[in-house]
Write a protein that holds these residues in place. Structure first.
Motif, PDB file in Angstrom:
ATOM      1  N   ILE A  26     -11.233  45.416  13.782  1.00 31.01           N
ATOM      2  CA  ILE A  26     -10.997  44.200  13.308  1.00 31.01           C
ATOM      3  C   ILE A  26     -10.288  44.092  12.127  1.00 31.01           C
ATOM      4  N   VAL A  27      -9.149  43.458  11.745  1.00 36.67           N
ATOM      5  CA  VAL A  27      -8.469  43.203  10.815  1.00 36.67           C
ATOM      6  C   VAL A  27      -8.207  41.783  10.112  1.00 36.67           C
ATOM      7  N   GLY A  28      -8.789  40.743  10.988  1.00 37.27           N
ATOM      8  CA  GLY A  28      -8.546  39.325  10.388  1.00 37.27           C
ATOM      9  C   GLY A  28      -7.688  38.532  10.584  1.00 37.27           C
ATOM     10  N   ASP A  29      -6.453  39.131   9.919  1.00 37.77           N
ATOM     11  CA  ASP A  29      -5.325  38.443   9.789  1.00 37.77           C
ATOM     12  C   ASP A  29      -4.218  38.581  10.909  1.00 37.77           C
ATOM     13  N   ASN A  30      -3.510  37.722  11.768  1.00 37.86           N
ATOM     14  CA  ASN A  30      -2.774  37.810  12.615  1.00 37.86           C
ATOM     15  C   ASN A  30      -1.548  38.709  12.528  1.00 37.86           C
ATOM     16  N   ALA A  31      -1.047  38.600  11.311  1.00 38.63           N
ATOM     17  CA  ALA A  31       0.356  39.251  10.809  1.00 38.63           C
ATOM     18  C   ALA A  31      -0.173  40.795  10.611  1.00 38.63           C
ATOM     19  N   VAL A  32      -1.141  40.900  10.098  1.00 41.83           N
ATOM     20  CA  VAL A  32      -1.929  42.491   9.688  1.00 41.83           C
ATOM     21  C   VAL A  32      -1.981  43.163  11.116  1.00 41.83           C
ATOM     22  N   ALA A  33      -2.500  42.531  11.962  1.00 37.23           N
ATOM     23  CA  ALA A  33      -2.867  43.044  13.438  1.00 37.23           C
ATOM     24  C   ALA A  33      -1.418  43.411  14.056  1.00 37.23           C
ATOM     25  N   LEU A  34      -0.342  42.287  14.018  1.00 33.01           N
ATOM     26  CA  LEU A  34       0.667  42.692  14.636  1.00 33.01           C
ATOM     27  C   LEU A  34       1.570  43.952  14.170  1.00 33.01           C
TER      28      LEU A  34
END
Length: 383
Positions: free
Chosen positions: A322-330
């Protein structure tokens, strides 16, 4: 707003929030590797938990079924689509899972919708774990029944809702293993107050059947619980696709009369049912035990090496980072892909806002070196 404007606005919003879903055609998407064109990645996004989609006996059973029955069923099960292959699978499933009856459906989504739609009447209250699958929550919200959602895995919240008066019937809904978090429902603690209240229990064990419990019988068997409705799917541990509803004789007869997904959909091909039967025999036998042990070794190997990473506390094949931010996950998914690992970024609305993640899924098909290589790449990418 016109139809074209409405469509354009909805897509623009998804793009802006970085939640736009995109499909990627692949040559091979199950098992240890994923291939697209001439490229190959180690595959950590498949639900093929035991690698049965590539098992020679399962493949051969489908091929033999196609030779014997053809490639389609020819109609709904109420017309011409119910074959001896379907009947044998239903009987074996019911015997394996300890239920009087099993009914086959073309997908888990269809099975969940069918059961909810057939049962729900005005005045009924369906009480679902907040993280229950979208197919269950959507089916209740579109029915005449009232939908109440209790805090994830909170038996206290469930008891509180069961204490409230209801003019109709009550159905408690949960999953065995939750598809996005990888944690398990406290089924024994859920079943007790449900039974005390005179309500029924539905458990969607898509991600537990074949993997957990004695002989792979799933989450309910592991917890010593027999819900009135058990949903199992064949696209995960079984390595094929489709689903089944396990229930009583009377309820099976009722669903045959009122489950519109059964009545008005073409049945799964008999060859598919034959392949699922072959997968079931593997799951229920010694080879199934070997595969489950290998999967558990892989899960433990990953978790032992990921102490410094933000992995959720999951003991199952589903390991969310789990990283939280959409951009970070992508960005993290892209970085892993560049290093030879196929891992998908999961973003809202599949998960709640602010909980974007990489959904790592492990398989018995993975080798120890696959796990070690993934850990090395994760530590580099997450620095």
């Amino acid at each position: 707003m016109s139809w074209p404007e409405r469509v354009a606005a909805a897509l623009a919003l998804r793009r802006k929030s970085q939640t736009l879903r995109v499909r990627t055609p692949v040559r091979q998407g199950c098992g240890r590797f994923l291939t697209r064109g001439e490229q190959r990645w180690r595959n950590f996004s498949s639900n093929d938990y035991l690698g049965l989609s590539q098992h020679p006996a399962v493949v051969a059973a489908w091929q033999e079924g196609a030779r014997r029955y053809g490639v389609g069923s020819g109609g709904s099960g109420h017309i011409t689509g119910y074959s001896e292959a379907h009947r044998r699978l239903e009987l074996r499933l019911a015997q394996w899972l300890g239920y009087p009856r099993a009914l086959l459906f073309i997908s888990g989504f269809a099975a969940n919708h069918a059961v909810i739609s057939a049962l729900a009447q005005r005045g009924d209250r369906f009480i679902a774990d907040r993280l229950s699958h979208a197919s269950l929550l959507e089916a209740v919200s579109q029915s005449q029944a009232e939908l109440r959602r209790f805090a994830h895995n909170s038996t206290a919240a469930l008891r509180h809702m069961l204490e409230k008066p209801c003019t109709g019937q009550r159905l408690v809904i949960t999953e065995g293993v939750f598809s996005m978090d990888g944690d398990s429902a406290p089924l024994a603690a859920i079943a007790a107050p449900t039974r005390e209240a005179g309500a029924w229990l539905l458990v969607d064990d898509a991600h537990g059947a074949g993997v957990t419990g004695e002989a792979g019988r799933g989450s309910c068997a592991q917890a010593g619980v027999t819900p009135e409705l058990l949903i199992v799917t064949f696209g995960k541990a079984f390595g094929v696709s489709g689903a089944a509803v396990l229930c009583s004789e009377a309820l099976a007869d009722y669903l045959l009369q009122f489950a519109r997904h059964l009545i008005y959909s073409t049945a799964m091909p008999p060859a598919q049912a034959q392949a699922i039967s072959a997968a079931l025999e593997i799951l229920a036998g010694e080879e199934g035990e070997t595969l489950r042990a290998r999967l558990q070794d892989n899960i433990q190997r990953l978790r032992n090496g990921a102490a410094a990473l933000p992995l959720a506390a999951s003991p199952t094949a589903i390991q969310p980072l789990i990283v939280g931010d959409n951009a970070v996950a992508l960005a993290l998914a892209d970085s892993l892909r560049e290093r030879g690992f196929w891992v998908n970024a999961i973003r809202p609305p599949a998960v709640s806002p602010g909980s974007a993640r990489l959904r790592l899924t492990l398989s018995a098909a993975h080798c120890p070196e696959d796990i070690d290589a993934l850990l090395e790449a994760l530590h580099v990418c997450c620095e």
